[in-house]
Write a protein that holds these residues in place. Structure first.
Motif, short mmCIF file in Angstrom:
data_model
loop_
_atom_site.label_atom_id
_atom_site.label_comp_id
_atom_site.label_asym_id
_atom_site.label_seq_id
_atom_site.Cartn_x
_atom_site.Cartn_y
_atom_site.Cartn_z
N GLU A 49 40.28 43.45 43.38
CA GLU A 49 41.70 43.32 43.04
C GLU A 49 42.34 42.04 43.59
N HIS A 50 41.95 41.66 44.82
CA HIS A 50 42.61 40.51 45.44
C HIS A 50 42.36 39.21 44.66
N ASN A 52 42.74 38.71 41.61
CA ASN A 52 43.65 38.52 40.48
C ASN A 52 45.00 37.96 40.89
N ASN A 53 45.07 37.45 42.12
CA ASN A 53 46.30 36.78 42.56
C ASN A 53 46.22 35.29 42.27
N TRP A 56 43.75 32.97 44.15
CA TRP A 56 42.34 33.14 43.80
C TRP A 56 42.10 32.79 42.33
N HIS A 232 38.18 39.09 50.67
CA HIS A 232 39.35 38.51 51.32
C HIS A 232 39.21 38.75 52.83
N PHE A 234 41.24 38.99 55.11
CA PHE A 234 42.24 39.89 55.71
C PHE A 234 42.21 41.28 55.07
N VAL A 235 41.28 41.47 54.14
CA VAL A 235 41.11 42.81 53.54
C VAL A 235 39.64 43.21 53.73
N GLU A 244 38.09 45.35 38.68
CA GLU A 244 38.33 45.20 37.24
C GLU A 244 37.29 44.27 36.67
N LYS A 251 42.07 36.97 31.75
CA LYS A 251 43.36 37.17 31.07
C LYS A 251 44.50 36.70 31.97
N ARG A 252 44.41 37.04 33.26
CA ARG A 252 45.50 36.66 34.18
C ARG A 252 45.49 35.13 34.36
N ALA A 255 47.21 33.75 31.51
CA ALA A 255 48.68 33.87 31.61
C ALA A 255 49.24 32.76 32.49
N PHE A 256 48.62 32.57 33.66
CA PHE A 256 49.06 31.48 34.55
C PHE A 256 48.88 30.13 33.84
#
Lengths: 364, 199
Positions: A49-50, A52-53, A56, A232, A234-235, A244, A251-252, A255-256
């Motif tokens: 998940e991380h 998709n920021n 990253w 990550h 910190f995770v 995912e 896709k993300r 978008a960016f």
């Protein structure tokens, strides 16, 4: 951990699974047909998940800029004449007379700078999170090579528009290559005396450099898939993240990328790049593009050879990162020496660039 | 029902084939015929061009009768300024001095001489002149043009349309980025991770 469903590529010799066309859309069925033969669903590997920021996604955004440059570059190449007598004029013709010519050039100009900045930011992100550490050292080297090639692509792009600024940049490059003796033969006219350097740099700009970047891009992407997206720092508890398919990450990034493309398009329309006067040899009245400023004054301060040394040392440092920062700490707070070096290098580059901005508007 | 479906599929296939055939025929009709187009072409009739053609024939080492035919055509053309008729005649004499039975080396020398004479006839020196184009790091500049700065801002309707599209891309991209955002922020992931590690 929530696992996404992903379809593995069909094995050779495996019995094809019965399909149910009535439950699949036309696109889905088309994808199945292609996947069965080309294995394209291999890119649907799990991504945490991380990843998709925005931070990253900088690598993906760099790639988006690269493909933007390819498309605009192909368009520009239809109208650009890479011969010294007419190159500058062909750029003017392109801007004034070709449909969307000025926009394509503006977008190419801004996207080139965006690509270099994004590549740098991507590497800084990787550095800060220790994502280059074992087993990803090799991929850091691939990325460093891509950064160097991007740097060279911007340099050749600066020269081939063949105005005074580009020509002076070339002259600095020739000074350095002459110092290198036989090692610098590719970079000066002694290799091929009857062919203009402009034409050879154009070949490098449109074929050699993007070709190498593209080849390394595939290697880079394959290694990312092989090693998976780095955790990550910190995770540390991976089980708190969902995963995912990589296609969602794309896709993300898309978008960016759309946002970035919009911003650069605005810049292309509102701040179109200029084209300088046709070049004259023997004078120096310009300074290069801003991201060459960090080593620009070295020639005057310490002699031509210092320019070669500063570039070699800087890129050498980038390549050497995995060999210098070898401990297994990934959090930036725990790597004080590495962070200090990064900060010092950044401050030196920024200070020199500001100095050039203030004192070198018309060259040395 | 199955029979009618099969029949329908068969009809569909036949219809598809017929449509494809019709499309190919249409394409064939509209494509320019290479042969007819070539047949319609008229060759040059001026002496200079005919000498060039004869030179190309010699360079390609076509049969001697074709070379002779080409040089004859050049000689038959009306005199033209800059074309040395005597050189063409000399070239013809060289060609006529050899035959298919002439030893290869001698024939080759004759052809080279013919080529040089034909080029001389058109005023082309055997020595390639030094290029007048810029080489190496020469600038190639003849006239120093001024800096050209395209106007800043929106200049015309095209620019306005591009700005609208750019803004649409920004808004659309932001919407998509928000819609596709991950379920948890990094901050939330860090908190959850810390809770798991602390447990």
């Amino acid at each position: 951990m929530v696992k996404s469903s992903s379809t593995a590529p069909a094995d050779v010799g495996a019995v094809p699974q019965p399909r149910t066309p009535e439950t699949r859309g036309l696109l889905g069925r088309a994808m199945d047909v292609v996947d069965e033969r080309m294995g394209i669903k291999a890119i649907q590997y799990d991504v945490p998940e991380h990843a998709n920021n925005l931070g990253w996604s900088l690598g993906g955004l760099t790639a988006t800029m690269f493909f933007t440059l390819l498309i605009t570059g192909i368009y520009l190449a239809q109208f650009f004449t890479p011969m010294p007598e007419v190159a500058n004029q062909s750029v003017r013709y392109l801007v004034n007379n070709v449909w969307l010519g000025g926009f394509a050039r503006g977008l190419h100009y801004w996207a080139a700078q965006a690509m270099f900045v994004l590549a740098l930011l991507h590497m800084v992100r990787v550095f800060l999170h220790g994502s280059f550490k074992r087993p990803r050292e090799g991929n850091w080297l691939v990325g460093s090579a891509m950064l160097l090639l991007t740097f060279l692509a911007v340099f050749t792009g600066t020269v081939i528009k063949w105005d005074q600024e580009g020509y002076e940049a070339l002259q600095h490059n020739l000074d350095v290559s002459n110092l290198l003796g036989g090692a610098g033969i590719w970079f000066n006219s002694s290799l091929s005396e009857r062919v203009p350097l402009l034409l050879r740099l154009y070949t490098a700009h449109v074929v050699i450099l993007p070709g190498l970047i593209l080849a390394l891009f595939f290697l880079h992407a394959l290694l990312v898939k092989r090693h998976k997206i780095s955790p990550h720092p910190f995770v540390p508890a991976a089980e708190v993240e969902s995963v995912e398919p990589f296609t969602n990450h794309l896709k993300r990034v898309g978008a960016f990328g759309l946002v970035l493309l919009g911003v650069l398009s605005l810049a292309a329309v509102i701040f179109p790049p200029l084209i300088g006067p046709t070049p004259v040899a023997g004078v120096e009245v310009t300074r290069p593009l801003w991201f060459f400023w960090w080593f620009f004054p070295f020639e005057k301060w310490f002699g031509t050879v210092s320019v070669a040394f500063s570039i070699a040392i800087s890129f050498g440092l980038v390549f050497a990162v995995p060999f210098l920062d070898r401990n297994n700490k990934r959090k930036w707070r725990d790597r004080k020496v590495a962070m200090s070096v990064l900060l010092v290098v950044f401050l030196i580059m920024a200070a020199i660039s500001v100095n050039v901005y203030i004192y070198n508007k018309f060259g040395h | 029902v199955q029979a009618s479906t099969t029949r329908w599929h068969g009809g569909s296939t036949r219809l598809g084939r017929a449509a494809l055939l019709a499309l190919l025929l249409t394409l064939a009709l509209f494509l320019p015929g290479a042969t007819s187009a070539r047949a319609d072409m008229e060759g040059p009739t001026d002496a200079k061009s005919l000498v060039d053609i004869a030179t190309a024939q010699v360079a390609a080492r076509v049969p001697l009768d074709k070379v002779t035919e080409g040089i004859d055509a050049a000689l038959a053309a009306p005199p033209q300024k800059g074309v040395d008729r005597a050189a063409i005649e000399e070239a013809l004499a060289v060609v006529k001095s050899v035959s298919a039975t002439t030893p290869a080396a001698e024939l080759e020398a004759a052809m080279s001489k013919t080529q040089a004479l034909l080029q001389k006839a058109n005023g082309v020196s055997a020595v390639v002149p030094k290029s007048t184009l810029a080489v190496g790091d020469e600038t190639g500049t003849t006239v120093v043009l001024e800096t050209f700065q395209p106007p800043f801002g929106i200049s015309d309707g095209g620019d306005a349309a591009l700005v609208v599209l750019a803004l649409a891309a920004i808004v659309g991209g932001l919407y998509m980025a928000r819609r596709l955002r991950p379920e948890h922020s990094i901050k939330e992931l860090r908190r959850r991770s810390a809770a798991v590690k602390g447990a």
